[in-house]
Write a protein that holds these residues in place. Structure first.
Motif, PDB file in Angstrom:
ATOM      1  N   PHE A  36       0.813  -1.283  -0.004  1.00  0.00           N
ATOM      2  CA  PHE A  36       0.124   0.051  -0.059  1.00  0.00           C
ATOM      3  C   PHE A  36       0.759   1.443   0.003  1.00  0.00           C
ATOM      4  O   PHE A  36       0.736   2.203  -0.721  1.00  0.00           O
ATOM      5  CB  PHE A  36      -0.970  -0.299   1.176  1.00  0.00           C
ATOM      6  N   LEU A  37       1.764   1.373   0.967  1.00  0.00           N
ATOM      7  CA  LEU A  37       2.629   2.553   1.052  1.00  0.00           C
ATOM      8  C   LEU A  37       3.424   2.666  -0.159  1.00  0.00           C
ATOM      9  O   LEU A  37       3.837   3.739  -0.690  1.00  0.00           O
ATOM     10  CB  LEU A  37       3.667   2.393   2.201  1.00  0.00           C
ATOM     11  N   SER A  38       4.154   1.706  -0.610  1.00  0.00           N
ATOM     12  CA  SER A  38       4.827   1.652  -2.028  1.00  0.00           C
ATOM     13  C   SER A  38       4.361   2.148  -3.112  1.00  0.00           C
ATOM     14  O   SER A  38       4.843   3.006  -4.064  1.00  0.00           O
ATOM     15  CB  SER A  38       5.504   0.275  -2.037  1.00  0.00           C
ATOM     16  N   THR A  39       2.829   1.620  -3.229  1.00  0.00           N
ATOM     17  CA  THR A  39       2.150   2.220  -4.291  1.00  0.00           C
ATOM     18  C   THR A  39       1.775   3.611  -4.184  1.00  0.00           C
ATOM     19  O   THR A  39       1.768   4.374  -5.155  1.00  0.00           O
ATOM     20  CB  THR A  39       0.850   1.299  -4.500  1.00  0.00           C
ATOM     21  N   THR A  40       1.497   3.942  -3.057  1.00  0.00           N
ATOM     22  CA  THR A  40       1.017   5.640  -3.000  1.00  0.00           C
ATOM     23  C   THR A  40       2.355   6.354  -3.091  1.00  0.00           C
ATOM     24  O   THR A  40       2.286   7.240  -3.836  1.00  0.00           O
ATOM     25  CB  THR A  40       0.834   5.579  -1.260  1.00  0.00           C
TER      26      THR A  40
END
Length: 396
Positions: A36-40
């Motif tokens: 999730f954080l990497s995609t953000t």
């Protein structure tokens, strides 16, 4: 007994847990958290580059976008490449804990405590700097609205982003959602830079402590009382002390080389994008200062490039400083071997000291490819960044 995780890595643990990268707690939830954080982060970088598709590209416009995008590229590289090496980081922390468990006396514990506390203080200082700069960053984004309220201007002003971003939606309608995405991405990136950077710094600080312990063991083994009262028992104690000194010195070099080989590709990418980011943001600052528009709205645009330049400069300095620190501590082991009163020791002990001097005759340095991490290399990076800025300035 020293517990590294709770005594010296607790702040690093909190930061890395927040972004799903603490090596000891890798569950299904942390994997989802990482995705999730990497995609953000990645989508924020992409949407900063999409204006190239929809708008006319001028040198001013390209510099404005790339000055910010280069920093987010650093965030993405740092975050994702550390996750690839998370198993190696976990193994290194385990090895470091085992070495600390084998320390001999209270002086050695005191040395490790000193270096562990230095790393902890540096981590705390960087966290405080980040927290203090965050309000400035947020105020800059809402500067126009705040100014309108202060001056009681009733005319509705369109919302403006500090950097161009293209989300292919009505940006006025979804302004706060877009701003939330950008701010969350920035916070993830800064947390990753501080969390990962200070964790690596703490590892190197502890290896410097191990070099210091090697020096202490040599001095302790070759103290004057031992050398002036040579007998079979004292000779055994001298040999044992020198063997323990060589052992912890060898382990310190092994740990340092292992860590360096694990993060070498990450560090090379950071060097490239760091130089590019500093050059672009220096040029961006120059563009804003020399712009015809002298309004407050134009002046607030200085905040981001100054912040990005400061972050890049500080990161370059700390990375190269710790490399120089490791080299200096290894050299101090050589100086200690040279300065002990080896000349009054028996011949077979003198031969052993000569072996140690030959072993230390070459500098132990941290390498990234052909580059040697040191204060001299930091000066080279800054000089290169300024040179590229000068080239961009001369071609405008």
């Amino acid at each position: 007994m020293i517990r590294l995780e709770t005594q010296y890595f607790n702040l690093n643990r909190i930061l890395l847990l927040a972004i799903g990268l603490w090596p000891y707690q890798q569950s299904n939830f942390t994997r989802f958290q990482f995705i999730f954080l990497s995609t953000t982060l990645i989508t924020s970088l992409i949407f900063q580059c999409t204006p190239f598709i929809s708008q006319k590209c001028t040198s001013y416009f390209v510099t404005k976008i790339l000055s910010s995008a280069s920093i987010f590229a650093l965030f993405v590289i740092k975050y994702n490449m550390f996750s690839v090496n998370i198993k190696a980081v976990k193994d290194l922390l385990k090895q470091l804990q085992l070495i600390c468990n084998e320390l001999k006396d209270k002086n050695e514990f005191a040395i490790i405590n000193e270096y562990g506390c230095n790393a902890k203080r540096c981590t705390a200082a960087l966290i405080i700097c980040a927290i203090c700069s965050l309000p400035v960053f947020i105020v800059a984004q809402f500067w126009s609205s705040i100014l309108n309220n202060i001056l009681s201007i009733n005319v509705s002003q369109p919302h403006r982003f500090l950097i161009p971003m293209e989300y292919f939606v009505d940006q006025e309608k979804y302004f706060y959602w877009i701003l939330l995405h950008y701010n969350v991405s920035f916070c993830i990136g800064i947390t990753a830079m501080i969390g990962i950077g200070t964790t690596l710094l703490a590892y190197y600080q502890h290896t410097c402590g191990m070099f210091k312990i090697a020096s202490y063991r040599i001095e302790h083994a070759m103290n004057s009382n031992m050398l002036q009262n040579i007998n079979f028992k004292n000779e055994l104690l001298i040999f044992e002390g020198l063997i323990w000194a060589v052992d912890i010195h060898r382990q310190a070099m092994k740990l340092t080389k292992h860590l360096q080989s694990s993060i070498q590709s990450m560090m090379f990418c950071i060097i490239v994008f760091g130089v590019a980011s500093m050059s672009l943001n220096l040029y961006r600052i120059f563009q804003i200062i020399h712009a015809d528009d002298t309004s407050l709205d134009n002046a607030k645009e200085l905040i981001l490039p100054i912040l990005y330049t400061t972050v890049t400069f500080l990161y370059m300095f700390l990375s190269n400083h710790i490399g120089q620190y490791v080299t200096d501590h290894n050299h101090n082991v050589f100086v200690t071997v040279y300065n002990v009163r080896w000349y009054i020791a028996p011949l077979h002990i003198q031969r052993m000291i000569l072996f140690l001097l030959q072993r230390e005759s070459r500098d132990f340095v941290l390498n990234v490819g052909f580059f040697v991490i040191s204060i001299e290399f930091f000066a080279t990076l800054v000089k290169t960044s300024v040179s590229y800025f000068t080239v961009m300035y001369s071609t405008q």
